[in-house]
Scaffold this active site. Structure first.
Site, PDB file in Angstrom:
ATOM      1  N   ASN A 236      55.563  39.599  52.535  1.00 35.50           N
ATOM      2  CA  ASN A 236      54.329  39.145  51.893  1.00 35.50           C
ATOM      3  C   ASN A 236      54.128  39.787  50.517  1.00 35.50           C
ATOM      4  O   ASN A 236      53.116  39.558  49.865  1.00 35.50           O
ATOM      5  CB  ASN A 236      53.129  39.465  52.793  1.00 35.50           C
ATOM      6  CG  ASN A 236      51.802  39.001  52.211  1.00 35.50           C
ATOM      7  OD1 ASN A 236      51.637  37.831  51.859  1.00 35.50           O
ATOM      8  ND2 ASN A 236      50.841  39.915  52.101  1.00 35.50           N
TER       9      ASN A 236
ATOM     10  N   ARG B 204      47.870  51.313  52.134  1.00 37.88           N
ATOM     11  CA  ARG B 204      49.073  50.525  51.905  1.00 37.88           C
ATOM     12  C   ARG B 204      50.286  51.275  52.438  1.00 37.88           C
ATOM     13  O   ARG B 204      50.712  52.263  51.846  1.00 37.88           O
ATOM     14  CB  ARG B 204      49.239  50.214  50.417  1.00 37.88           C
ATOM     15  CG  ARG B 204      48.185  49.264  49.876  1.00 37.88           C
ATOM     16  CD  ARG B 204      48.166  49.279  48.352  1.00 37.88           C
ATOM     17  NE  ARG B 204      47.333  48.223  47.792  1.00 37.88           N
ATOM     18  CZ  ARG B 204      46.018  48.278  47.690  1.00 37.88           C
ATOM     19  NH1 ARG B 204      45.372  49.360  48.112  1.00 37.88           N
ATOM     20  NH2 ARG B 204      45.325  47.276  47.165  1.00 37.88           N
TER      21      ARG B 204
ATOM     22  N   GLU C 258      41.398  36.684  43.173  1.00 35.85           N
ATOM     23  CA  GLU C 258      41.239  37.022  44.588  1.00 35.85           C
ATOM     24  C   GLU C 258      39.798  37.414  44.903  1.00 35.85           C
ATOM     25  O   GLU C 258      39.259  37.042  45.961  1.00 35.85           O
ATOM     26  CB  GLU C 258      42.191  38.165  44.956  1.00 35.85           C
ATOM     27  CG  GLU C 258      43.661  37.778  44.939  1.00 35.85           C
ATOM     28  CD  GLU C 258      44.597  38.947  45.144  1.00 35.85           C
ATOM     29  OE1 GLU C 258      45.786  38.709  45.408  1.00 35.85           O
ATOM     30  OE2 GLU C 258      44.149  40.108  45.036  1.00 35.85           O
TER      31      GLU C 258
ATOM     32  N   HIS D  22      50.579  41.747  46.602  1.00 39.56           N
ATOM     33  CA  HIS D  22      50.354  40.979  47.826  1.00 39.56           C
ATOM     34  C   HIS D  22      50.234  39.497  47.496  1.00 39.56           C
ATOM     35  O   HIS D  22      49.567  39.118  46.539  1.00 39.56           O
ATOM     36  CB  HIS D  22      49.051  41.419  48.505  1.00 39.56           C
ATOM     37  CG  HIS D  22      49.076  42.819  49.035  1.00 39.56           C
ATOM     38  ND1 HIS D  22      48.854  43.932  48.237  1.00 39.56           N
ATOM     39  CD2 HIS D  22      49.265  43.289  50.299  1.00 39.56           C
ATOM     40  CE1 HIS D  22      48.926  45.020  48.985  1.00 39.56           C
ATOM     41  NE2 HIS D  22      49.165  44.666  50.235  1.00 39.56           N
TER      42      HIS D  22
ATOM     43  N   ASN E 171      48.695  41.704  38.192  1.00 40.60           N
ATOM     44  CA  ASN E 171      48.213  42.060  39.517  1.00 40.60           C
ATOM     45  C   ASN E 171      46.868  42.762  39.467  1.00 40.60           C
ATOM     46  O   ASN E 171      45.979  42.518  40.291  1.00 40.60           O
ATOM     47  CB  ASN E 171      49.249  42.954  40.203  1.00 40.60           C
ATOM     48  CG  ASN E 171      48.856  43.326  41.622  1.00 40.60           C
ATOM     49  OD1 ASN E 171      48.618  42.478  42.464  1.00 40.60           O
ATOM     50  ND2 ASN E 171      48.777  44.617  41.884  1.00 40.60           N
TER      51      ASN E 171
END
Length: 261
Positions: free
Chosen positions: A138, A85, A155, A117, A147
């Site tokens: 983003n 990252r 996700e 993200h 998250n």
């Protein structure tokens, strides 16, 4: 009203702006990218900049400094292990239209947030363009428990769906601003911290699942408990999704995401 310029990259796909008659106007233009199944969202403010990259399309809001919506596509080939990252301001936006990495200094400790993200890193780490997910247009200041908990699990489910079914999963996602949140303490640009997030997943065979989660959601929240209707997402986000689909009739995708029918 002139059309704001689009920032785009790559020749793998094309963008077409078309108007019904005469010179094109911003409010009757159509945006076509392969990230958006049945058309990209409509209704975002006219100040938004449309950013089209190889792995996502987004609408960056000049005032909030957050993307009002992000569209991306997950396929078996696009998925990989999360990589490095390296945060960076969006080079295609003017300095006053984007946050810089220094704006997030002290925010994780002070506000309990992660750099979240919208188009996720792991879902695009199988491509040569995974680093583009770390561009700050983003990224949003997202509750750390959200998250790292239910949002991350959702996700993972979209990645599993693409892999196990060998299909493309089309995703639309974005922030909600339904109450005033504390700003990031070191940011020197005007911005707004989201109070929640929405996500809609859809497949080409007509299946759909929609979710809304508050930024303060606990790490233990079951993502299935955050299911909502497509209408609720549109009303709360103030966006029209799938504008090129004349008759919307979807079957339930959520069982393929680990949720009871």
């Amino acid at each position: 009203m002139p059309i704001r310029p689009l920032r785009l990259a790559g020749a793998a796909f094309a963008i077409f702006l078309a108007a019904s008659t005469g010179a094109a106007r911003a409010d009757d233009a159509e945006l076509h990218t392969f990230h958006c199944l049945h058309g990209c969202p409509i209704g975002a403010p006219g100040i938004d900049d449309i950013i089209v990259r190889e792995i996502y399309t987004l609408a960056s809001n000049d005032l909030t400094k957050m993307a009002d919506w992000v569209a991306y596509r997950v396929t078996p080939d696009s998925i990989g292990p999360s990589g490095e990252r390296k945060w960076a301001a969006d080079p295609w936006l003017d300095p006053g239209e984007t946050l810089e990495k220094e704006d997030y200094d002290d925010a994780p400790k002070t506000l309990g947030i992660d750099r979240g993200h919208q188009a996720p890193l792991a879902g695009q780490s199988g491509t040569p363009f995974a680093a583009d997910t770390n561009i700050l247009s983003n990224i949003t200041p997202q509750g750390a428990a959200l998250n790292q908990g239910p949002w991350q699990r959702l996700e993972a489910k979209e990645n599993d769906l693409a892999t196990t079914r060998n299909i493309a999963v089309y995703v639309l996602t974005g922030p909600l601003f339904e109450r005033v949140m504390p700003p990031m303490p070191k940011a020197d640009e005007r911005h707004r911290v989201p109070s929640g997030y929405w996500k809609v997943l859809v497949t080409a065979d007509g299946r759909l699942a929609a979710f809304i989660m508050d930024t303060t959601a606990p790490r233990t929240l079951d993502h299935c408990a955050a299911r909502v209707t497509l209408d609720e997402v549109e009303l709360r986000s103030r966006l029209g999704l799938f504008p090129r689909l004349p008759k919307r009739s979807f079957s339930d995708l959520s069982p393929d995401l680990g949720c009871a029918a």
